[in-house]
Design a protein around this motif. Structure first.
Motif, mmCIF file in Angstrom:
data_model
loop_
_atom_site.group_PDB
_atom_site.id
_atom_site.type_symbol
_atom_site.label_atom_id
_atom_site.label_comp_id
_atom_site.label_asym_id
_atom_site.label_seq_id
_atom_site.Cartn_x
_atom_site.Cartn_y
_atom_site.Cartn_z
ATOM 1 N N ILE A 110 -6.126 -5.640 9.311
ATOM 2 C CA ILE A 110 -5.436 -5.019 8.185
ATOM 3 C C ILE A 110 -5.116 -6.109 7.173
ATOM 4 O O ILE A 110 -4.758 -7.229 7.557
ATOM 5 N N THR A 111 -5.274 -5.795 5.868
ATOM 6 C CA THR A 111 -5.159 -6.825 4.831
ATOM 7 C C THR A 111 -4.192 -6.403 3.723
ATOM 8 O O THR A 111 -4.586 -6.295 2.556
ATOM 9 N N PRO A 112 -2.918 -6.177 4.033
ATOM 10 C CA PRO A 112 -1.970 -5.786 2.986
ATOM 11 C C PRO A 112 -1.532 -6.963 2.132
ATOM 12 O O PRO A 112 -1.572 -8.117 2.578
ATOM 13 N N ASN A 113 -1.094 -6.672 0.894
ATOM 14 C CA ASN A 113 -0.386 -7.700 0.146
ATOM 15 C C ASN A 113 1.080 -7.664 0.582
ATOM 16 O O ASN A 113 1.463 -6.882 1.455
ATOM 17 N N ALA A 114 1.911 -8.488 -0.030
ATOM 18 C CA ALA A 114 3.295 -8.606 0.418
ATOM 19 C C ALA A 114 4.047 -7.281 0.293
ATOM 20 O O ALA A 114 4.780 -6.875 1.205
ATOM 21 N N SER A 115 3.863 -6.580 -0.827
ATOM 22 C CA SER A 115 4.565 -5.314 -1.041
ATOM 23 C C SER A 115 4.125 -4.251 -0.043
ATOM 24 O O SER A 115 4.949 -3.486 0.488
ATOM 25 N N GLU A 116 2.823 -4.199 0.225
ATOM 26 C CA GLU A 116 2.308 -3.223 1.191
ATOM 27 C C GLU A 116 2.771 -3.558 2.605
ATOM 28 O O GLU A 116 3.101 -2.661 3.394
#
Length: 233
Positions: A110-116
């Motif tokens: 999984i590759t979320p950014n900080a907000s996600e």
């Protein structure tokens, strides 16, 4: 097709608009406002997915984003689980990240950014220490490789066997659009080719950096050679 992409299974949906994403950028090159029309994705139904079950079973990895309908996402995850095919998820946005929370145990990557990542874990992710905690919470949920992107601070990754921080090179941002997608693509390329995890992360950061420098969402200079050049810079 001219670039070597196999388009034989591309779904052509008559009477539909092609998916469109329009971003208005700030002077820094970061997104200020965006508008999208992804309605055509509804044409990708569970029935369509099941008609390609052999293709999915033979794939080294299935890469998704969260624009899929919940029913289609469940169908893909079910087929992937039966076939033992790993799945990589890019949550795409804060709102859509909520839709993938119930399925965390089904994702190999999984590759979320900080907000996600904050949405997925229920805690703040603004600094490296918080990203570290969030990544390990996602591991505990069943994800096998967590990659949290941190904009100018690079990324933090974690697996059950280890973790690390890859800093981002200093770069003058022309347009941030597409950088996250490029990073995910670089990471996936490395994983499906059996490269060490740390090298996969560096491939992703280099691909993202190349994208940030370009006024195009997909840099015309994007190539494996240029990505490796960036890793050595």
């Amino acid at each position: 097709a001219a670039s070597g992409v196999d388009t034989s299974c591309v779904l052509v949906a008559g009477g539909q608009r092609s998916a469109t994403y329009c971003a208005i950028l700030a002077e820094t090159g970061d997104m200020a406002v965006s508008v999208d029309d992804m309605q055509v994705v509804e044409a990708l139904t569970p029935q369509v997915v099941r008609s390609h079950r052999v293709l999915l079973a033979r794939s080294p990895m299935i890469v998704l984003d969260a624009n899929l309908s919940p029913r289609t996402l469940r169908a893909i995850l079910s087929l992937a689980k039966r076939a033992g095919t790993p799945v990589c998820m890019d949550p795409v946005s804060i709102d859509l990240a909520e839709l993938v929370k119930p399925h965390l145990a089904d994702f190999a990557v999984i590759t979320p950014n900080a907000s996600e990542a904050a949405v997925l874990t229920g805690g703040p992710v603004g600094i490296l220490s918080e990203a570290t905690q969030a990544a390990h919470r996602l591991l505990a949920s069943g994800v096998r490789l967590v990659v949290i992107t941190l904009a100018e601070y690079g990324l933090y990754y974690a697996t059950p066997g280890g973790s690390g921080h890859i800093p981002a090179p200093r770069v003058e941002v022309v347009d941030a659009t597409g950088a996250g997608d490029a990073l995910t693509a670089g990471v996936v390329y490395g994983l499906v080719n059996g490269l060490p995890v740390d090298e996969c992360m560096r491939l992703g950061v280099s691909a993202a950096t190349l994208t940030l420098r370009s006024p195009e969402s997909v840099s015309p200079e994007m190539s494996l050679e240029r990505i490796y050049e960036g890793m050595g810079a």
